[in-house]
Design an enzyme around this catalytic site. Structure first.
Site, mmCIF file in Angstrom:
data_model
loop_
_atom_site.group_PDB
_atom_site.id
_atom_site.type_symbol
_atom_site.label_atom_id
_atom_site.label_comp_id
_atom_site.label_asym_id
_atom_site.label_seq_id
_atom_site.Cartn_x
_atom_site.Cartn_y
_atom_site.Cartn_z
ATOM 1 N N ARG A 58 27.349 60.021 32.464
ATOM 2 C CA ARG A 58 27.246 61.454 32.611
ATOM 3 C C ARG A 58 26.569 61.926 34.052
ATOM 4 O O ARG A 58 25.550 62.125 33.800
ATOM 5 C CB ARG A 58 26.954 62.151 31.590
ATOM 6 C CG ARG A 58 26.813 63.546 31.535
ATOM 7 C CD ARG A 58 28.364 64.397 31.582
ATOM 8 N NE ARG A 58 28.904 63.967 30.370
ATOM 9 C CZ ARG A 58 30.097 64.262 30.127
ATOM 10 N NH1 ARG A 58 30.930 64.670 31.040
ATOM 11 N NH2 ARG A 58 30.772 63.859 28.797
ATOM 12 N N ARG A 84 36.722 54.480 35.603
ATOM 13 C CA ARG A 84 35.270 54.799 35.478
ATOM 14 C C ARG A 84 34.614 54.058 34.418
ATOM 15 O O ARG A 84 33.327 53.847 34.373
ATOM 16 C CB ARG A 84 34.952 56.438 35.358
ATOM 17 C CG ARG A 84 35.471 56.994 33.955
ATOM 18 C CD ARG A 84 34.981 58.255 33.848
ATOM 19 N NE ARG A 84 35.909 58.863 32.408
ATOM 20 C CZ ARG A 84 35.358 60.073 32.310
ATOM 21 N NH1 ARG A 84 34.646 60.871 32.764
ATOM 22 N NH2 ARG A 84 35.860 60.660 30.796
ATOM 23 N N HIS A 155 34.928 62.812 40.833
ATOM 24 C CA HIS A 155 34.257 63.858 39.762
ATOM 25 C C HIS A 155 32.849 64.218 39.682
ATOM 26 O O HIS A 155 32.067 63.990 39.081
ATOM 27 C CB HIS A 155 34.634 63.208 38.236
ATOM 28 C CG HIS A 155 34.538 64.418 36.986
ATOM 29 N ND1 HIS A 155 33.409 64.894 36.905
ATOM 30 C CD2 HIS A 155 35.432 64.991 36.401
ATOM 31 C CE1 HIS A 155 33.577 66.078 35.807
ATOM 32 N NE2 HIS A 155 34.821 65.756 35.579
ATOM 33 N N ASP A 201 36.137 76.202 34.356
ATOM 34 C CA ASP A 201 36.815 75.015 34.439
ATOM 35 C C ASP A 201 38.144 75.082 35.134
ATOM 36 O O ASP A 201 39.184 75.745 34.623
ATOM 37 C CB ASP A 201 37.130 74.397 33.403
ATOM 38 C CG ASP A 201 37.415 72.985 33.189
ATOM 39 O OD1 ASP A 201 37.590 72.306 32.050
ATOM 40 O OD2 ASP A 201 37.930 72.572 34.204
ATOM 41 N N GLU A 260 34.973 68.697 42.571
ATOM 42 C CA GLU A 260 35.802 67.423 42.822
ATOM 43 C C GLU A 260 36.824 67.574 43.615
ATOM 44 O O GLU A 260 37.779 68.329 43.513
ATOM 45 C CB GLU A 260 36.378 67.189 41.329
ATOM 46 C CG GLU A 260 35.089 67.377 40.193
ATOM 47 C CD GLU A 260 35.740 67.494 38.779
ATOM 48 O OE1 GLU A 260 36.963 66.930 38.551
ATOM 49 O OE2 GLU A 260 35.260 68.058 37.914
HETATM 50 O O1 TA6 Z 1 36.756 68.133 35.723
HETATM 51 C C1 TA6 Z 1 36.476 69.088 34.479
HETATM 52 C C2 TA6 Z 1 36.895 68.183 33.108
HETATM 53 O O2 TA6 Z 1 38.408 67.861 33.185
HETATM 54 C C3 TA6 Z 1 36.454 69.280 32.148
HETATM 55 O O3 TA6 Z 1 37.696 69.759 31.494
HETATM 56 C C4 TA6 Z 1 35.748 68.179 31.289
HETATM 57 O O4 TA6 Z 1 36.506 67.793 30.127
HETATM 58 C C5 TA6 Z 1 35.089 67.486 32.263
HETATM 59 O O5 TA6 Z 1 36.305 67.191 33.174
HETATM 60 C C6 TA6 Z 1 34.289 66.085 31.567
HETATM 61 O O6 TA6 Z 1 35.153 65.310 31.247
HETATM 62 P P1 TA6 Z 1 34.422 64.101 30.677
HETATM 63 O O7 TA6 Z 1 35.542 63.211 29.966
HETATM 64 O O8 TA6 Z 1 33.717 63.146 31.777
HETATM 65 O O9 TA6 Z 1 33.437 64.378 29.475
#
Ligand code: TA6
Length: 286
Positions: A58, A84, A155, A201, A260
């Site tokens: 994270r 990932r 991301h 978002d 991103e």
């Molecule tokens: O990039 C934004 C997103 O698509 C959000 O909607 C949220 O889901 C985030 O990614 C994090 O996703 P994750 O699977 O890493 O918890």
């Protein structure tokens, strides 16, 4: 500056230029730290992040491939694809005049059966760490005999002093899709800088060269440049979504912003046999 091969909290490469830190894990070829000497961290990492097989880290720069979220038609698992959470092959490390470059490879033979992406591919992740910037380049080659289409995203989690005062310049007048809206498919138009007062978002249709994250709380600006990317995603989970994530502290949301470089949905990438596409992102200060 010397680098070291680490095993804690995950195997990878770590360097500490003065008070700074450059770090990448073999797990996900996951860039987790870019902190120039004398500066605050520029990449954000949750204090609650997991560091375990099959789990996404994270923070830092999760590599999203071969689909974004649940995929174009929804329903695909794991969310954001398998890159990932795969262990990549660390192919090369080079250190020159304090700059560090690490190159990784992942191909279809390393990821097991993937019924949602049954295509021969070879992917590379190259990260360049320097005092001036962190450069991430994600390349995918179609090593098969028929075309395939994929989504991707770098991301990137950026560290900010207080999201309430942050603004993002460089997306003005661009179309975006608001995933928090009643109709996430309805196009919206960005009016001026992006500011933050609630869960945000958004998927921008943005093939520009980049943007600027202005952070008055820490009196700094983070420049994010990109290539090979038709979309930019801007995300802050805010209170409710932050509390719903076990690997994200309830009080951490004001300290981060995801920006991103991506290719999503209608902008997904189609590769002919033998073709390669590279998505890059450069993060720097000021
Ligand atoms: O990039 C934004 C997103 O698509 C959000 O909607 C949220 O889901 C985030 O990614 C994090 O996703 P994750 O699977 O890493 O918890």
């Amino acid at each position: 500056m010397t680098y070291q091969i680490t095993t804690e909290p995950l195997p990878g490469v770590l360097a500490r230029p003065g008070t700074g830190c450059y770090g990448v894990f073999d797990h996900g070829a996951h860039v987790w730290a870019w902190q120039p000497d004398g500066a605050r961290p520029v990449l954000w990492l949750s204090e609650h992040s997991r560091f375990a097989e099959g789990q996404a880290v994270r923070g830092g720069v999760p590599l999203i491939f071969p689909w974004f979220g649940p995929g174009p038609q929804g329903g695909l698992k794991p969310a954001h694809g398998f890159a990932r959470t795969s262990v990549w092959s660390r192919e090369a490390i080079a250190e020159l005049n304090g700059d560090l470059t690490v190159r990784y490879r992942l191909d279809d033979s390393m990821v097991g059966e993937q019924p949602n992406f049954p295509h021969p591919f070879s992917a590379t992740l190259t990260v360049g760490f320097s005092a001036a910037a962190v450069d991430v380049a994600f390349g995918v080659t179609n090593t098969g005999t028929v075309p395939f289409t994929y989504e991707d995203a770098l991301h990137t989690y950026l560290a900010v002093g207080d999201i309430l005062g942050v603004s993002v310049e460089g997306l003005d007048a661009m179309t975006y899709y608001d995933k928090t809206a009643a109709d996430p498919a309805a196009p919206c138009l960005q009016d001026g800088p992006v500011t933050f007062a609630r869960e945000t978002d958004r998927i921008y249709v943005d093939d520009s060269g980049g943007l600027l994250v202005v952070d008055p709380s820490w009196s700094r600006q983070i420049r994010v440049e990109k290539s090979g990317s038709a979309n930019t995603v801007v995300w802050n989970p805010w209170t409710v979504k932050a509390a719903a994530m076990a690997d994200f502290g309830d009080e951490e949301w004001p300290t981060m912003l995801c920006v991103e470089a991506a290719n999503i949905g209608a902008n997904a990438v189609t590769l002919a046999p033998g073709e390669t596409h590279v998505t890059t992102q450069r993060v720097s200060l000021g």
